[in-house]
Structure formats: structure tokens, C-alpha cells
Design a protein around this motif. Structure first.
Motif, PDB file in Angstrom:
ATOM      1  N   GLY A   8      29.727  18.372 -25.267  1.00  0.00           N
ATOM      2  CA  GLY A   8      28.462  18.317 -25.984  1.00  0.00           C
ATOM      3  C   GLY A   8      27.322  17.821 -25.121  1.00  0.00           C
ATOM      4  O   GLY A   8      26.160  17.842 -25.545  1.00  0.00           O
ATOM      5  N   GLY A   9      27.613  17.360 -23.895  1.00  0.00           N
ATOM      6  CA  GLY A   9      26.571  16.938 -22.967  1.00  0.00           C
ATOM      7  C   GLY A   9      25.841  18.137 -22.376  1.00  0.00           C
ATOM      8  O   GLY A   9      26.231  19.300 -22.584  1.00  0.00           O
ATOM      9  N   THR A  10      24.797  17.854 -21.619  1.00  0.00           N
ATOM     10  CA  THR A  10      23.960  18.926 -21.079  1.00  0.00           C
ATOM     11  C   THR A  10      24.755  19.913 -20.240  1.00  0.00           C
ATOM     12  O   THR A  10      24.657  21.138 -20.413  1.00  0.00           O
ATOM     13  CB  THR A  10      22.819  18.325 -20.232  1.00  0.00           C
ATOM     14  OG1 THR A  10      22.013  17.480 -21.060  1.00  0.00           O
ATOM     15  CG2 THR A  10      21.952  19.423 -19.626  1.00  0.00           C
ATOM     16  N   ASP A  11      25.559  19.409 -19.320  1.00  0.00           N
ATOM     17  CA  ASP A  11      26.211  20.279 -18.352  1.00  0.00           C
ATOM     18  C   ASP A  11      27.283  21.155 -18.988  1.00  0.00           C
ATOM     19  O   ASP A  11      27.322  22.366 -18.768  1.00  0.00           O
ATOM     20  CB  ASP A  11      26.814  19.445 -17.224  1.00  0.00           C
ATOM     21  CG  ASP A  11      25.768  18.624 -16.487  1.00  0.00           C
ATOM     22  OD1 ASP A  11      24.640  19.111 -16.345  1.00  0.00           O
ATOM     23  OD2 ASP A  11      26.067  17.487 -16.090  1.00  0.00           O
ATOM     24  N   SER A  12      28.180  20.552 -19.774  1.00  0.00           N
ATOM     25  CA  SER A  12      29.234  21.351 -20.393  1.00  0.00           C
ATOM     26  C   SER A  12      28.652  22.318 -21.422  1.00  0.00           C
ATOM     27  O   SER A  12      29.139  23.447 -21.568  1.00  0.00           O
ATOM     28  CB  SER A  12      30.284  20.447 -21.046  1.00  0.00           C
ATOM     29  OG  SER A  12      29.759  19.747 -22.155  1.00  0.00           O
ATOM     30  N   SER A  13      27.587  21.910 -22.128  1.00  0.00           N
ATOM     31  CA  SER A  13      26.943  22.803 -23.090  1.00  0.00           C
ATOM     32  C   SER A  13      26.297  23.991 -22.381  1.00  0.00           C
ATOM     33  O   SER A  13      26.350  25.132 -22.859  1.00  0.00           O
ATOM     34  CB  SER A  13      25.891  22.046 -23.899  1.00  0.00           C
ATOM     35  OG  SER A  13      26.473  21.016 -24.666  1.00  0.00           O
ATOM     36  N   LEU A  14      25.688  23.720 -21.226  1.00  0.00           N
ATOM     37  CA  LEU A  14      25.037  24.787 -20.472  1.00  0.00           C
ATOM     38  C   LEU A  14      26.058  25.797 -19.955  1.00  0.00           C
ATOM     39  O   LEU A  14      25.867  27.020 -20.077  1.00  0.00           O
ATOM     40  CB  LEU A  14      24.236  24.174 -19.322  1.00  0.00           C
ATOM     41  CG  LEU A  14      23.239  25.060 -18.578  1.00  0.00           C
ATOM     42  CD1 LEU A  14      22.304  25.784 -19.539  1.00  0.00           C
ATOM     43  CD2 LEU A  14      22.442  24.215 -17.583  1.00  0.00           C
ATOM     44  N   VAL A  15      27.163  25.310 -19.402  1.00  0.00           N
ATOM     45  CA  VAL A  15      28.207  26.205 -18.913  1.00  0.00           C
ATOM     46  C   VAL A  15      28.797  27.011 -20.064  1.00  0.00           C
ATOM     47  O   VAL A  15      29.028  28.224 -19.952  1.00  0.00           O
ATOM     48  CB  VAL A  15      29.296  25.415 -18.175  1.00  0.00           C
ATOM     49  CG1 VAL A  15      30.528  26.286 -17.906  1.00  0.00           C
ATOM     50  CG2 VAL A  15      28.752  24.855 -16.862  1.00  0.00           C
ATOM     51  N   THR A  16      29.044  26.357 -21.203  1.00  0.00           N
ATOM     52  CA  THR A  16      29.592  27.062 -22.359  1.00  0.00           C
ATOM     53  C   THR A  16      28.633  28.138 -22.854  1.00  0.00           C
ATOM     54  O   THR A  16      29.042  29.257 -23.198  1.00  0.00           O
ATOM     55  CB  THR A  16      29.898  26.068 -23.492  1.00  0.00           C
ATOM     56  OG1 THR A  16      30.806  25.068 -23.006  1.00  0.00           O
ATOM     57  CG2 THR A  16      30.517  26.767 -24.689  1.00  0.00           C
ATOM     58  N   ALA A  17      27.340  27.815 -22.884  1.00  0.00           N
ATOM     59  CA  ALA A  17      26.349  28.800 -23.295  1.00  0.00           C
ATOM     60  C   ALA A  17      26.329  29.989 -22.348  1.00  0.00           C
ATOM     61  O   ALA A  17      26.256  31.158 -22.788  1.00  0.00           O
ATOM     62  CB  ALA A  17      24.964  28.149 -23.354  1.00  0.00           C
ATOM     63  N   MET A  18      26.403  29.719 -21.049  1.00  0.00           N
ATOM     64  CA  MET A  18      26.422  30.798 -20.063  1.00  0.00           C
ATOM     65  C   MET A  18      27.654  31.690 -20.225  1.00  0.00           C
ATOM     66  O   MET A  18      27.588  32.904 -20.031  1.00  0.00           O
ATOM     67  CB  MET A  18      26.392  30.202 -18.649  1.00  0.00           C
ATOM     68  CG  MET A  18      25.107  29.481 -18.288  1.00  0.00           C
ATOM     69  SD  MET A  18      23.745  30.636 -18.115  1.00  0.00           S
ATOM     70  CE  MET A  18      22.425  29.540 -17.634  1.00  0.00           C
ATOM     71  N   MET A  19      28.769  31.086 -20.574  1.00  0.00           N
ATOM     72  CA  MET A  19      29.974  31.875 -20.824  1.00  0.00           C
ATOM     73  C   MET A  19      29.811  32.738 -22.071  1.00  0.00           C
ATOM     74  O   MET A  19      30.141  33.928 -22.067  1.00  0.00           O
ATOM     75  CB  MET A  19      31.185  30.953 -20.982  1.00  0.00           C
ATOM     76  CG  MET A  19      31.614  30.227 -19.742  1.00  0.00           C
ATOM     77  SD  MET A  19      33.051  29.150 -20.058  1.00  0.00           S
ATOM     78  CE  MET A  19      34.369  30.361 -20.293  1.00  0.00           C
ATOM     79  N   GLN A  20      29.325  32.124 -23.145  1.00  0.00           N
ATOM     80  CA  GLN A  20      29.278  32.840 -24.416  1.00  0.00           C
ATOM     81  C   GLN A  20      28.331  34.030 -24.375  1.00  0.00           C
ATOM     82  O   GLN A  20      28.641  35.092 -24.935  1.00  0.00           O
ATOM     83  CB  GLN A  20      28.889  31.886 -25.544  1.00  0.00           C
ATOM     84  CG  GLN A  20      29.070  32.476 -26.934  1.00  0.00           C
ATOM     85  CD  GLN A  20      30.499  32.929 -27.191  1.00  0.00           C
ATOM     86  OE1 GLN A  20      31.400  32.112 -27.342  1.00  0.00           O
ATOM     87  NE2 GLN A  20      30.733  34.240 -27.205  1.00  0.00           N
ATOM     88  N   VAL A  21      27.185  33.891 -23.712  1.00  0.00           N
ATOM     89  CA  VAL A  21      26.237  35.020 -23.675  1.00  0.00           C
ATOM     90  C   VAL A  21      26.766  36.162 -22.811  1.00  0.00           C
ATOM     91  O   VAL A  21      26.240  37.277 -22.889  1.00  0.00           O
ATOM     92  CB  VAL A  21      24.849  34.572 -23.153  1.00  0.00           C
ATOM     93  CG1 VAL A  21      24.235  33.557 -24.082  1.00  0.00           C
ATOM     94  CG2 VAL A  21      24.917  34.043 -21.721  1.00  0.00           C
TER      95      VAL A  21
END
Length: 634
Positions: A287-300
Motif C-alpha cells: 500500500g506504500g508508494t513504491d509497491s502501489s506504483l509497481v502494481t499499477a504499472m503491472m495492472q495497466v
């Protein structure tokens, strides 16, 4: 993602004994590669290579290691992933190379046959540790990746063999290796919670530093331990500090929007490269910035919901699982959450010495190991957000260090000149002792060191120990250009990132036979981050400004502006409660005196102060306890 090991004797050895030794070394790290095992020997040279395989790309037998080049000159064992192996394969094909399978190992081996080890490493984008044997020149090459994601240990055994491997256990499987504790390294453990390269907990055994290459011929092998200087013998094939200096000097010419667009493109591409696998794949989501950003990049970039995983504690101070679930819901991932009560975490504590192989005392090792074990039940590869803090000014201690350094510069020189005495361990308690420690620090590096250390004077606790310099002591570790903020990040990239953060994730994931990949540590992302001015990372008190702005493209503001909690464990509560008897036994005066590693008096004083309710001492004690628990496995 695999485990590698080997031994090289100064004289010829029979084939059967070499294979038996190689199998023994490989078995010691079987958890790193449960899918396949192999050994290869060159009896005339006295060399054996061993490999344990976690199959990720090319699950067929064509990916088996050790692997020989088509002309038979080169043999390789390789741990890691080469993410640009497709582009390298195409380039090598134009040069006449053919391929039996589609593994990245075969591509790397062909590259070495074509260009040599050093140039091939420069061309590769990935994480790796390798041993490459040149049968023609009888030369061994050991290498580690740019940022230090994959580990590699080496040293000489009592019978003159060079032994090497992914973990200490692979070296200790050699019957002639002397497992003697190095007191100087033990003092580093108490100071930092980990032992930085090139040192290890064992005397005469070393870690290859990140971005380094060690090349040995027969003459060096026959010269024995005297031929190796762990500081100067390895050569940098990638010098992160030099790269930072060049990037800072070159700078980033664009504005905020250009920086956001550039980071978006680079991180999307780095994430996409790390999504290639022939096995199920997911992501760690705190839920932090970095893991959320990586997860978002994966999902899109995924046609189906990405598998995401988080962990929650019953101790609310350490629980971010609810926020992670909200991020997952917004992004549309297939989310799995593990709820961990204190007992589940405590049940793991006796296994920590086996999981981490070398004494390690970062308390976030507990949730990391639990998260990796959970994730492995569902996928074989997981992407992480590691590296964002060190590249984009993400730690609150950075801001405190800059504040204290600026404050000190304003004080009269007469006050600084009157600093006397060591501040000692009470500096961890705040108040006047902490003030004295900051006055004594004297410069930016000293202030940074104060933020990073547990025991301020561990040499007074470890019998026979002498102080060793680290990146937090050595002025040569500073870029010499840019801002004080750039210097703080450079020190962490040299030491804390590879030897704590990445070591923790490597050992915890590999203990569960899980591969962890870090898109933010793609060297192109890192190189771009180093060009950015500090105001794009730290603005108006906001840490990691640019990644947060980028995350706003994928998440609403309320989910982005969540305060950073960290990923620790309630060690203090455990030591006051259910772990108290275990800790008392580990720290008994009789035991400490008989074993002879520690002066019992300061440890017993610290233990009593902790039990009497003084705050923070659990951080001192956890390092001692992790060593004591590890020592039981010797």
C-alpha cells in the motif's frame, strides 16, 4: 532464480569426488532451486560447478545448468534473470549464434563466448550472480549485478580450494572450510543490523560487492588466500558511485511534466520486462508508494487481474493491510491478504537463522519471510517496490539528517571544538546524550551514521573486535557533486540497499523458492533518478515527490497521501512477552561468557534496562539475539 556453488582446487581431482562435493554444496542451497539440480566438473583443473534451478524461463531440459557453450570452451552457472535476453538473442543470431532453447542462461553464455564476461555484463539488463569457467585459459570469473540484487560469497578452504556460492551454507558444505566467527564482522552486525560486503560473519570468507567482477587464474589459486584482497581484488564492472557523479553532473534539463512522463515510460517498460515468465506471477502490495506504483504499472499492462499479496498484523502500529486492500480494490487486482497474529510470527523466529543463512537483524525480516511464504503458495515470481526510497529520497531520516547538519553548521566553532568523550549507547535514548552525539558527528556523514547505527560502540561489546569502515565512514563513498541529499542516497545505495534491503528479500524469497523482481532498480530507472534535482524528490516536506505525483495518475489523492509506516515487527513487545524466556536463555551471563564472543556486562545491563521499561533497547538486543540463534546452527 537459482542457487550456484562450486569449488576449485589447486591440483587435479578425480571426477567422482568432484561431483560428490558439488552435489553436497548444491544440496545445501536446494531451497533456492527445487526444480532441477546439476553438477559439472573439469577434473584436470580440479574444478566443480553446482547448480540448483528454480525454473522461470524455458522449463524444458534445455535450460539445465551447469551449461556449456557450443564450442565447449565456456561453462557457466547463473543465478538471476536477464530481462533483455530477447534483444541480445537477436543480436547474437546476426553474428552466427544458434540456440537450442529459449532460456536467458543460454543467451548469456553465447554473449560471453562472443564478447567476453565484462562486455557481456555491460550489455545485460538484469539481476545476476554467476561463475563462468574458461576451459582454454583455466580462468574463473565471478560476478554480481549492478545494484546487488543477487548474492555471491567466496573464500579459501583449509585444503587450498577456492569455494564460492549463493549462500554461506554452500561454502560450509565443503568439509575443509573453517567456520570461525570474525569479531570485526560481528561488530558490524551490532552496528548496522547486517554485515556489508565485502565482509561476512566468517573469517576469510567474503561477499563480492555489487557491480563487481573477480577473475582468478591458476597462479592466483595456487597462491592461496594471500592472493586475495577482498577490498581491492574485485574490479568494478559497474561503478554506481561513478554513474551517480556523471548523472548528477549531467543533470535533467526538463521540467516537472517532462520528468513525470519520462519516469512513467521508463517504469512501465521496466515493469513489462519483469512480467515475462513461463510460471505464475504476482506482486507484493504493502500500500506504500513504491509497491502501489509497481502494481499499477503491472495492472495497466495486464489483460487480467494481477495477483497481489499483502500481510497484516494484529498489532495496529505495524498493520497497513487495510490500506493495501483499498489500493488493490481501486486497481482491480486479485488480492490475497494474510492475517498474522503474534503467535504465527513467533513460530517463525526459530527458523530465522536458517532462512537468512548469515546473522541478520533487520526486524522487517519477519513480515518479509511470512509474505514470501504466503505468496509462493500462489505464484512463483513476485514484483516488489524495492529501491524507490534510495533513488527518490524516501526516508524520513534523510530529512532529519539534513536538518541536523544544517543546524550544526550554524553553531559557533567554539562549541564544536569543545566536544569531548564518546556519546556511547545512551545516545539512542534521545535527550542530552543524543544532542552530544549530533555535536560529535561533525559533518553530514557523521549525522547519517548516527541515523543508521544501533550499537554506537560495538567494539566495546564484541571481544577482540576492531572498527571497520563502511560507506557511512569513508569520504570516498560520497559523490563529491550535487547536494547533501544526493550524498545521503549514495551512501545507502552503496551499503544499506544491497546488503540489508536486497539481502533480506533475496534470502526470504529464496527460502520459499520464490523469485522477487524489482522494476525500480532497473539500471535505466536508477540512472534517470540520479539526474533529477533534489527538488523533484523532496519538495515542501514531501518525500518521494516525483513517484507520488506519478502515482496520482493511477490512484486517487486519498490513497496516495497515506503516511509511510514501514515494514517492521513488534520486536519490543515480543521480547517483553512471549519471547522473554527464550531471550533470557540466549543472553544468560554464563552462556555469553562460555562462548566468548561478547563481554556479558554491557549486554546484561542493556537487557535489564529494557526489562525495566527503557525504550528502544530492543533494537540493540535483537542483533545479539540473531547472532546467538545463528551460532547454535554452526
Amino acid at each position: 532464480m537459482c542457487g550456484i556453488a562450486g569449488s576449485w582446487f589447486p591440483e587435479a581431482r578425480d571426477d567422482a569426488s568432484l561431483h560428490a562435493l558439488g552435489a553436497r554444496q548444491g544440496e545445501a542451497i536446494a531451497h533456492r532451486g527445487p526444480d532441477d539440480a546439476g553438477t559439472w566438473a573439469d577434473p584436470g583443473a580440479g574444478l566443480v560447478l553446482s547448480h540448483r534451478r528454480l525454473s522461470i524461463l524455458d522449463l524444458s531440459a534445455e535450460g539445465h545448468q551447469p551449461m556449456l557453450s557450443r564450442d565447449g570452451r565456456w561453462a557457466i552457472i547463473f543465478n538471476g534473470e536477464i530481462y533483455n535476453h530477447g534483444a541480445l538473442r537477436a543480436e547474437l543470431a546476426t553474428l552466427g549464434h544458434g540456440f537450442r532453447g529459449h532460456s536467458d542462461t543460454e543467451v548469456l553464455l553465447s554473449a560471453i563466448a562472443e564478447w567476453g564476461v565484462a562486455e557481456s555484463l555491460q550489455k545485460a539488463n538484469g539481476m545476476l550472480a554467476l561463475a563462468a569457467w574458461d576451459r582454454k585459459q583455466r580462468r574463473l570469473w565471478l560476478a554480481r549485478d549492478r545494484m546487488g540484487k543477487k548474492p555471491l560469497y567466496y573464500g579459501f578452504s583449509g585444503d587450498g580450494a577456492l569455494v564460492f556460492g549463493s549462500e554461506l551454507s554452500a561454502l560450509r558444505a565443503h568439509p575443509a572450510l573453517e567456520a570461525r566467527v570474525d569479531p570485526d564482522s560481528l561488530a558490524l552486525l551490532l552496528r548496522l543490523d547486517y554485515i556489508p560486503a565485502p565482509w561476512s560473519i566468517l573469517r576469510g570468507v567474503y561477499k563480492l560487492p555489487s557491480g563487481s567482477l573477480l577473475s582468478l587464474d591458476t597462479a592466483a589459486l595456487q597462491a592461496g588466500p594471500g592472493s586475495l584482497d577482498p577490498v581491492h581484488s574485485p574490479q568494478r564492472w559497474f561503478d554506481a558511485l561513478a554513474a551517480q557523479r556523471e548523472a548528477i553532473a549531467h543533470g535533467f534539463a526538463g521540467g516537472d511534466q517532462e520528468a513525470l512522463d519520462t519516469l512513467d515510460v521508463l517504469l512501465r517498460e521496466a515493469t513489462a520486462m519483469r512480467m515475462e515468465a513461463d510460471v505464475p506471477l504476482g506482486t507484493f502490495l504493502s500500500g506504500g508508494t513504491d509497491s502501489s506504483l509497481v502494481t499499477a504499472m503491472m495492472q495497466v499492462q495486464s489483460a487480467r487481474p494481477v495477483r497481489s499479496f499483502s500481510i497484516g498484523f494484529d498489532n495496529l502500529r505495524h498493520d497497513e493491510s487495510a490500506h493495501a486492500a483499498r489500493v488493490a480494490a481501486h486497481l482491480g487486482t486479485d488480492h490475497t491478504e494474510l492475517r498474522v497474529d503474534g503467535q504465527a510470527a513467533l513460530d517463525l523466529v526459530p527458523s530465522l537463522p536458517d532462512i537468512f543463512d548469515e546473522p541478520f537483524a533487520d526486524s522487517s525480516q519477519v513480515p518479509t519471510a511470512l509474505l514470501c511464504a504466503l505468496t509462493r503458495k500462489h505464484v512463483t515470481v513476485a514484483l516488489s517496490g524495492d529501491g524507490g526510497d534510495e533513488l527518490f529520497f524516501g526516508y524520513s531520516r534523510y530529512a532529519r539528517t539534513l536538518r541536523n547538519d544544517a543546524w550544526l553548521r550554524k553553531l559557533p566553532r567554539s562549541m564544536l571544538a569543545n566536544r569531548i568523550g564518546e556519546p556511547g549507547e545512551p545516545a539512542r535514548m534521545g535527550g542530552l546524550a543524543a544532542l552530544r552525539a549530533e555535536l560529535r558527528a561533525g559533518d553530514l556523514q557523521g549525522h547519517a551514521r548516527n541515523r543508521m547505527t544501533r550499537w554506537r560502540l560495538p567494539e566495546a561489546v564484541v571481544i577482540g573486535a576492531h572498527r571497520r569502515k563502511t560507506a557511512y565512514d569513508d569520504p570516498a563513498a560520497l559523490p563529491g557533486v550535487g547536494t547533501p541529499g544526493d550524498a545521503l542516497m549514495a551512501m545507502d545505495i552503496a551499503c544499506y540497499l544491497p546488503e540489508d534491503i536486497l539481502a533480506k528479500v533475496d534470502r526470504a524469497s529464496m527460502a520459499a523458492s520464490l523469485e522477487a523482481r524489482a522494476p525500480l532498480l532497473d539500471w535505466r530507472v536508477a540512472s534517470f533518478a540520479w539526474t533529477l534535482p533534489l527538488r523533484m524528490k523532496y519538495r515542501r516536506g514531501e518525500l518521494k515527490w516525483l513517484p507520488r505525483q506519478l502515482l496520482l495518475r493511477y490512484l486517487p489523492k486519498a490513497l496516495v497521501q497515506h503516511p509511510k509506516t514501514g515494514f517492521g515487527a513488534p520486536v519490543g513487545d515480543w521480547l517483553q512477552g512471549p519471547l522473554r524466556d527464550w531471550a533470557e536463555a540466549q543472553l544468560s551471563e554464563t552462556r555469553l561468557r562460555e562462548e566468548g564472543h561478547f563481554d556479558p556486562a554491557p549486554i546484561r545491563r542493556t537487557w535489564k534496562a529494557f526489562l525495566d521499561g527503557e525504550r528502544k533497547w530492543h533494537t540493540h538486543l535483537w542483533g545479539v539475539l540473531m547472532f546467538q540463534a545463528w551460532r547454535e546452527r554452526l
